[in-house]
Design a protein around this motif. Structure first.
Motif, PDB file in Angstrom:
ATOM      1  N   ALA A  27       0.668   3.912  -3.002  1.00 30.10           N
ATOM      2  CA  ALA A  27       0.180   5.260  -2.685  1.00 30.10           C
ATOM      3  C   ALA A  27       1.196   6.307  -3.119  1.00 30.10           C
ATOM      4  O   ALA A  27       0.843   7.321  -3.723  1.00 30.10           O
ATOM      5  CB  ALA A  27      -0.098   5.367  -1.186  1.00 30.10           C
ATOM      6  N   THR A  28       2.473   6.047  -2.830  1.00 28.99           N
ATOM      7  CA  THR A  28       3.504   7.012  -3.201  1.00 28.99           C
ATOM      8  C   THR A  28       3.570   7.163  -4.713  1.00 28.99           C
ATOM      9  O   THR A  28       3.685   8.274  -5.241  1.00 28.99           O
ATOM     10  CB  THR A  28       4.867   6.557  -2.665  1.00 28.99           C
ATOM     11  OG1 THR A  28       4.725   6.182  -1.301  1.00 28.99           O
ATOM     12  CG2 THR A  28       5.896   7.659  -2.779  1.00 28.99           C
ATOM     13  N   ILE A  75       0.824  -1.214   0.000  1.00 25.00           N
ATOM     14  CA  ILE A  75       0.000   0.000   0.000  1.00 25.00           C
ATOM     15  C   ILE A  75       0.863   1.271   0.000  1.00 25.00           C
ATOM     16  O   ILE A  75       0.637   2.164  -0.827  1.00 25.00           O
ATOM     17  CB  ILE A  75      -1.016  -0.031   1.161  1.00 25.00           C
ATOM     18  CG1 ILE A  75      -2.152  -0.968   0.763  1.00 25.00           C
ATOM     19  CG2 ILE A  75      -1.549   1.365   1.456  1.00 25.00           C
ATOM     20  CD1 ILE A  75      -3.297  -0.987   1.734  1.00 25.00           C
ATOM     21  N   PRO A  76       1.879   1.375   0.863  1.00 25.09           N
ATOM     22  CA  PRO A  76       2.676   2.611   0.839  1.00 25.09           C
ATOM     23  C   PRO A  76       3.374   2.829  -0.501  1.00 25.09           C
ATOM     24  O   PRO A  76       3.449   3.966  -0.990  1.00 25.09           O
ATOM     25  CB  PRO A  76       3.708   2.398   1.943  1.00 25.09           C
ATOM     26  CG  PRO A  76       3.093   1.382   2.843  1.00 25.09           C
ATOM     27  CD  PRO A  76       2.293   0.497   1.968  1.00 25.09           C
ATOM     28  N   TRP A 131      -5.083  15.283  -5.252  1.00 24.02           N
ATOM     29  CA  TRP A 131      -5.610  14.070  -4.632  1.00 24.02           C
ATOM     30  C   TRP A 131      -5.889  14.379  -3.176  1.00 24.02           C
ATOM     31  O   TRP A 131      -5.089  14.116  -2.292  1.00 24.02           O
ATOM     32  CB  TRP A 131      -4.575  12.945  -4.757  1.00 24.02           C
ATOM     33  CG  TRP A 131      -5.113  11.602  -4.410  1.00 24.02           C
ATOM     34  CD1 TRP A 131      -6.387  11.277  -4.094  1.00 24.02           C
ATOM     35  CD2 TRP A 131      -4.362  10.395  -4.343  1.00 24.02           C
ATOM     36  NE1 TRP A 131      -6.497   9.942  -3.837  1.00 24.02           N
ATOM     37  CE2 TRP A 131      -5.268   9.371  -3.988  1.00 24.02           C
ATOM     38  CE3 TRP A 131      -3.030  10.064  -4.556  1.00 24.02           C
ATOM     39  CZ2 TRP A 131      -4.863   8.065  -3.821  1.00 24.02           C
ATOM     40  CZ3 TRP A 131      -2.634   8.764  -4.404  1.00 24.02           C
ATOM     41  CH2 TRP A 131      -3.545   7.763  -4.051  1.00 24.02           C
ATOM     42  N   ASN A 132      -7.025  14.969  -2.945  1.00 27.54           N
ATOM     43  CA  ASN A 132      -7.319  15.397  -1.583  1.00 27.54           C
ATOM     44  C   ASN A 132      -8.610  14.817  -1.040  1.00 27.54           C
ATOM     45  O   ASN A 132      -8.707  14.495   0.123  1.00 27.54           O
ATOM     46  CB  ASN A 132      -7.418  16.931  -1.517  1.00 27.54           C
ATOM     47  CG  ASN A 132      -6.042  17.553  -1.646  1.00 27.54           C
ATOM     48  OD1 ASN A 132      -5.065  16.977  -1.202  1.00 27.54           O
ATOM     49  ND2 ASN A 132      -5.987  18.713  -2.284  1.00 27.54           N
ATOM     50  N   LYS A 133      -9.608  14.683  -1.934  1.00 27.27           N
ATOM     51  CA  LYS A 133     -10.917  14.359  -1.389  1.00 27.27           C
ATOM     52  C   LYS A 133     -11.517  13.112  -2.014  1.00 27.27           C
ATOM     53  O   LYS A 133     -12.679  12.808  -1.790  1.00 27.27           O
ATOM     54  CB  LYS A 133     -11.856  15.562  -1.620  1.00 27.27           C
ATOM     55  CG  LYS A 133     -11.364  16.805  -0.924  1.00 27.27           C
ATOM     56  CD  LYS A 133     -12.426  17.874  -0.854  1.00 27.27           C
ATOM     57  CE  LYS A 133     -12.141  18.856   0.259  1.00 27.27           C
ATOM     58  NZ  LYS A 133     -10.784  19.436   0.170  1.00 27.27           N
ATOM     59  N   TYR A 182       0.597   9.109  -5.889  1.00 26.39           N
ATOM     60  CA  TYR A 182       0.711  10.500  -5.453  1.00 26.39           C
ATOM     61  C   TYR A 182       1.670  11.278  -6.342  1.00 26.39           C
ATOM     62  O   TYR A 182       1.448  12.450  -6.637  1.00 26.39           O
ATOM     63  CB  TYR A 182       1.182  10.531  -4.000  1.00 26.39           C
ATOM     64  CG  TYR A 182       0.787  11.782  -3.259  1.00 26.39           C
ATOM     65  CD1 TYR A 182      -0.548  12.035  -2.941  1.00 26.39           C
ATOM     66  CD2 TYR A 182       1.739  12.729  -2.870  1.00 26.39           C
ATOM     67  CE1 TYR A 182      -0.913  13.175  -2.264  1.00 26.39           C
ATOM     68  CE2 TYR A 182       1.382  13.871  -2.191  1.00 26.39           C
ATOM     69  CZ  TYR A 182       0.045  14.093  -1.888  1.00 26.39           C
ATOM     70  OH  TYR A 182      -0.311  15.229  -1.227  1.00 26.39           O
ATOM     71  N   ILE A 195     -11.114   8.859  -3.520  1.00 29.83           N
ATOM     72  CA  ILE A 195     -10.411   7.602  -3.272  1.00 29.83           C
ATOM     73  C   ILE A 195      -9.243   7.470  -4.245  1.00 29.83           C
ATOM     74  O   ILE A 195      -8.148   7.105  -3.854  1.00 29.83           O
ATOM     75  CB  ILE A 195     -11.379   6.414  -3.414  1.00 29.83           C
ATOM     76  CG1 ILE A 195     -12.445   6.515  -2.319  1.00 29.83           C
ATOM     77  CG2 ILE A 195     -10.636   5.094  -3.302  1.00 29.83           C
ATOM     78  CD1 ILE A 195     -13.476   5.436  -2.324  1.00 29.83           C
TER      79      ILE A 195
END
Lengths: 285, 281, 338
Positions: free
Chosen positions: A26-27, A22-23, A36-38, A30, A40
């Motif tokens: 996600a990175t 996951i990390p 990517w704030n609000k 990103y 999924i």
């Protein structure tokens, strides 16, 4: 009960895999996300952050410094450690026990302890601390270079090769350079690549001993952590891709060298390779 | 007659010089420095008395040992089962899984801390996501707290534990499992009576490597909050590199005690292993 | 009715057929050997019998019970592995007791049974030793004791002696055979050593490439090989084609077989009554202990002749020599193929 004992390993495996990935994912996302704030998933994808990163001369310089320092230390480690390991294992086996203890010591002493000692010994005495870090890197690679070289020497039966070469009239030095080195080259290369990848991620020594005066990639990433998340992601991903390339190279090398003999003992030797790698990645510190 | 072996000297002396300059000299200066007052001087134990009387430093040791024990325990427990699962896959899949696991072991220190900031930081993805659903995660979990740091420590322990345990499972011969099953043992009985006892020294050894790894870890905690976490490595870093508050002698004494903690952990581990496995004596 | 019966057992690994419709019958108390070169499928057959390897088709009955679908642990089979597979963390006593403990036998009974086994296998004094403190032969006997103590219906031995020195191997062969007779234990032995097979077996199955090449009592197999594979594998027979036989010994009647086998030791240096003379050039002379092996070139056909070694001087390399052969010792081979 039995169903539980049977499914527990798979559950643990799946959980570990998810936890580890996951990390990373996600990175990666990103670093490619417009915003990517609000939501999924990211609102849009862009290469903007990578573009900005690669146009930043500060990043290019930091990358170059990391490359320079890590490869210089790796080359020095090969030159200093490989011949000595060879000479000791062939001509001074009594020394091996002491070297093993030394190897354990260099492995067990955390970077932060080394940093204290090096600062107290050399700081403010007119030495360039970059050279001190370089020297510490070379010794820090002792466990991996030593073990890798020893395994390779054993695999090619260096003792018999040397005897054969000397009986055919070669001097020791010549036999070592002409016969042993070419034969253990794949093993040395693997150890060198592993060393390089670990040094590239080193943070503790360079941060405590040198700091911002010689900004490596890790220090640059640290500086960017609190300014731009997207840029920091792009740095992390770039670093990760570099590591992936190195890993792929290592896998290719080890795969090729271990293919001819498919004995069970070879499988054990192969299994030792990821172990060495794992031992190196002590928190990348 | 023994030939004078010039090759031995030519190759070993440079290595010895490197080891002396970058291993023995620093370790020796650190140990001798730990017995000096601030700014250097005659032999004294003040640095040690300060550490043992100052609750702040005692707390740092307590914190370091606790987070190291906890993260190593979680890491090894998960890895024992996960690695077993890996060994049940076909050979080529095992290799791939290992390479991938190995790759994530590069995710350590600063990049790792950063990845978790992206996920769980104050404006991290999960934090915001949960807020969308009206759940305020910060009440239950804060990345910059001890629980957050533990999550990160466990992350870098996992690949290391798997890589160290994986070859040990190969020491468990298939023939032993087969022999046990012919003698009427269920898989569970096999692991309890044979498999685990054989693995135990390896698990214990791996545990002590994980423990040492966490005890010395500096980068992740530093990346999260600078010098705010009260952990031994972070304290040492601050004491030797801070410009105004630098107290390298005190840092040295902490370094010596950290080293002794690791040594003690290793010895206890060895002693316990020998108690449990009589056949290794 | 035989005690162990395998019908039409077949097995393939990744499309590669390792066992092709094997039939086998074993009587109670018999020691049966599966003999063959490595890769012939003998170990696979043993593992199928134990249940450790699943079969693709066929059935297995033990003691009139179909065990084909039964798990290994419920088949009541004992097995000694080539590597012995002793549990390294358990002592000799605990290794032997393991199977009884799994059956939840009372502690006192276990102690008595283990004691008997230690005595039977001659392991007194080693009760508290760990496997790595034992010699190869001792480890082998612990493995044997461990598999016998549960009183299995069938004992399987997978090359149990192959890791041992020649001298110890001979001793253990004898010991193994006498224990097997004493307990009247139905036993299946896998080996690639034909001497060992001859020495201990009641019945031998010779396997080649997933088939049974021949089976029978050791003496029958040795004196009446049915095909070239068995003739060569079991006793370094001379195998001649009908054409070669006609050329070398035209006196022998053709029986219609394509191939004929002649044991090297049936040749005789002195003329035999009714024997036929074979003359050729000596190409090599080798001493094999009490036997001298001479290789002849007889009109292009390579002939191996074994004679009990005598001081009297024999032919030298390059000499022309004549040996004699009784026509009844020319054995026609029935199956051209294995």
């Amino acid at each position: 009960m039995t169903r539980l004992t049977r499914s527990l390993p798979m559950v643990a495996f799946a959980a570990v895999l998810i936890y580890l990935f996951i990390p990373v994912i996600a990175t990666l996302l990103y670093s490619l996300a417009t915003s990517w704030n609000k939501t999924i998933l990211p609102e849009g994808l862009t290469l903007q952050w990578f573009g900005e990163l690669f146009r930043d001369t500060r990043f290019i310089q930091a990358f170059g410094r990391s490359l320079l320092l890590s490869s210089a230390a790796t080359i020095a480690a090969v030159v200093v450690i490989v011949p000595a390991t060879f000479a000791i294992s062939l001509y001074a086996p009594k020394l091996e026990r002491w070297v093993q203890t030394l190897v354990m010591l260099t492995y067990a002493v955390p970077g932060v302890i080394m940093a204290v000692g090096l600062i107290r010994a050399y700081s403010g005495k007119g030495f360039s601390m970059i050279i001190i870090v370089f020297g510490a890197y070379v010794i820090g690679m002792l466990p991996f270079m030593y073990q890798g070289t020893r395994n390779s020497l054993r695999a090619v039966q260096a003792g018999s090769l040397m005897e054969a070469a000397e009986l055919l009239g070669a001097s020791r030095m010549k036999a070592f350079i002409r016969v042993i080195v070419p034969n253990i080259m794949p093993g040395i290369l693997v150890s060198a690549l592993l060393s390089f990848s670990i040094l590239f991620g080193e943070f503790v020594l360079i941060n405590i001993l040198v700091g911002g005066r010689f900004e490596t990639m890790q220090l640059y990433l640290y500086a960017k952590l609190n300014t731009s998340g997207h840029i920091a992601s792009a740095i992390t991903v770039t670093y990760f891709i570099l590591m992936a390339i190195l890993s792929a190279w290592i896998v290719k090398l080890t795969g090729r060298t271990s293919k001819p003999n498919k004995e069970p003992s070879a499988a054990v030797a192969e299994a030792a390779i990821p172990t060495t790698k794992a031992m190196m990645s002590k928190e990348a510190s | 007659m023994k030939r004078f072996n010039s090759m031995l000297y030519i190759t070993v002396i440079p290595l010895f010089i490197f080891v002396a300059l970058f291993m023995f000299v620093p370790l020796f200066t650190m140990i001798s420095g730990s017995f000096q007052p601030d700014g250097g001087g005659a032999f004294t134990l003040t640095q040690y008395t300060e550490i043992f009387t100052n609750p702040y430093y005692l707390k740092a040791f307590e914190n370091s040992i606790l987070i190291s024990l906890l993260s190593s325990l979680i890491g090894i427990a998960a890895a024992v089962f996960a690695t077993y699962a890996i060994t049940r896959f076909p050979k080529h899949i095992q290799e791939r899984v290992l390479v991938i696991t190995n790759l994530t072991s590069n995710f350590a220190g600063i990049p790792l801390a950063f990845a978790f900031i992206v996920l769980l930081g104050n404006s991290g993805l999960f934090t915001l996501l949960f807020r969308q659903f009206g759940i305020d995660m910060s009440a239950a979990f804060d990345l910059y707290s001890w629980s957050g740091l533990t999550v990160i420590y466990v992350y870098f322990q996992l690949p290391l534990a798997i890589m160290l345990l994986y070859p040990m499972y190969y020491a468990i011969q298939d023939n032993w499992k087969e022999a046990a099953s012919l003698l009427g043992a269920s898989p569970f009985q096999f692991w309890r009576r044979i498999g685990l006892p054989i693995l135990l020294p390896g698990i214990a050894g791996t545990f002590s490597i994980l423990f040492a790894n966490a005890m010395g870890a500096y980068a992740s905690a530093y990346a999260l909050t600078g010098s705010n976490y009260n952990l031994v490595p972070v304290r040492i870093g601050a004491l030797v590199s801070g410009d105004i508050f630098a107290r390298p002698e005190l840092g040295s004494a902490l370094g010596v005690l950290l080293g002794l903690t690791l040594l003690a952990a290793m010895l206890v581990n060895e002693w316990l292993t020998r108690k449990v496995r009589r056949d290794l004596l | 009715m035989s005690y162990v019966q395998m019908n039409q057992v077949s097995k393939a690994f990744q499309e590669q057929k390792v066992l092709d419709s094997i039939d086998m019958q074993i009587k109670k108390g018999e020691l049966v050997t599966l003999l063959g070169p490595s890769g012939c499928g003998k170990s696979t057959l043993l593992r199928i019998l134990s249940g450790l390897t699943a079969l693709d088709s066929g059935t297995i009955h033990i003691d009139d019970k179909d065990v084909t679908p039964i798990e290994p642990k419920d088949r009541e089979i004992g097995m000694v592995f080539q590597s012995y597979a002793l549990f390294p963390n358990l002592t000799v006593t605990d290794n032997i007791a393991f199977g009884l403990e799994m059956k939840k036998i009372p502690r006192d009974d276990i102690r008595r049974a283990v004691g008997e086994m230690i005595e039977l296998t001659g392991l007194q004094g080693k009760e508290r030793a760990f496997p790595r403190e034992l010699s190869g032969g001792q480890q082998q006997r612990v493995a044997l004791a461990r598999s016998l103590v549960t009183k299995p219906k069938v004992l399987l031995l997978d090359e149990p002696l192959s890791a041992l020195d020649a001298q110890i191997r001979k001793n253990l062969q004898q010991q193994l055979r006498s224990i097997q007779r004493e307990l009247n234990m139905t036993t299946v032995l896998v080996t690639h050593d034909q001497e060992e097979a001859m020495a201990v077996s009641d019945h031998i199955y010779i396997m080649n490439a997933g088939h049974i090449a021949q089976h029978g009592a050791p003496h029958d197999i040795y004196t009446q090989p049915r095909n070239e594979f068995v003739a060569r594998f079991i006793g370094s027979y001379n195998v001649w084609s009908a054409e070669a036989l006609g050329r070398i010994a035209p006196q022998v009647e053709h029986i219609g077989s394509k191939l004929y086998a002649i044991r090297p030791e049936t040749f005789c240096a002195q003329p035999l009554e009714g024997g036929l003379a074979v003359t050729g050039t000596v190409s090599s002379v080798t001493m094999l202990g009490n036997i001298t092996r001479m290789e002849l070139n007889v009109q292009g056909q390579h002939v191996v002749v074994d004679q009990i070694h005598r001081a009297s001087d024999w032919a030298n390399v390059g000499d022309s020599t004549t040996v004699y052969l009784h026509p009844k010792d020319v054995i026609p081979l029935h199956d051209a193929t294995a």
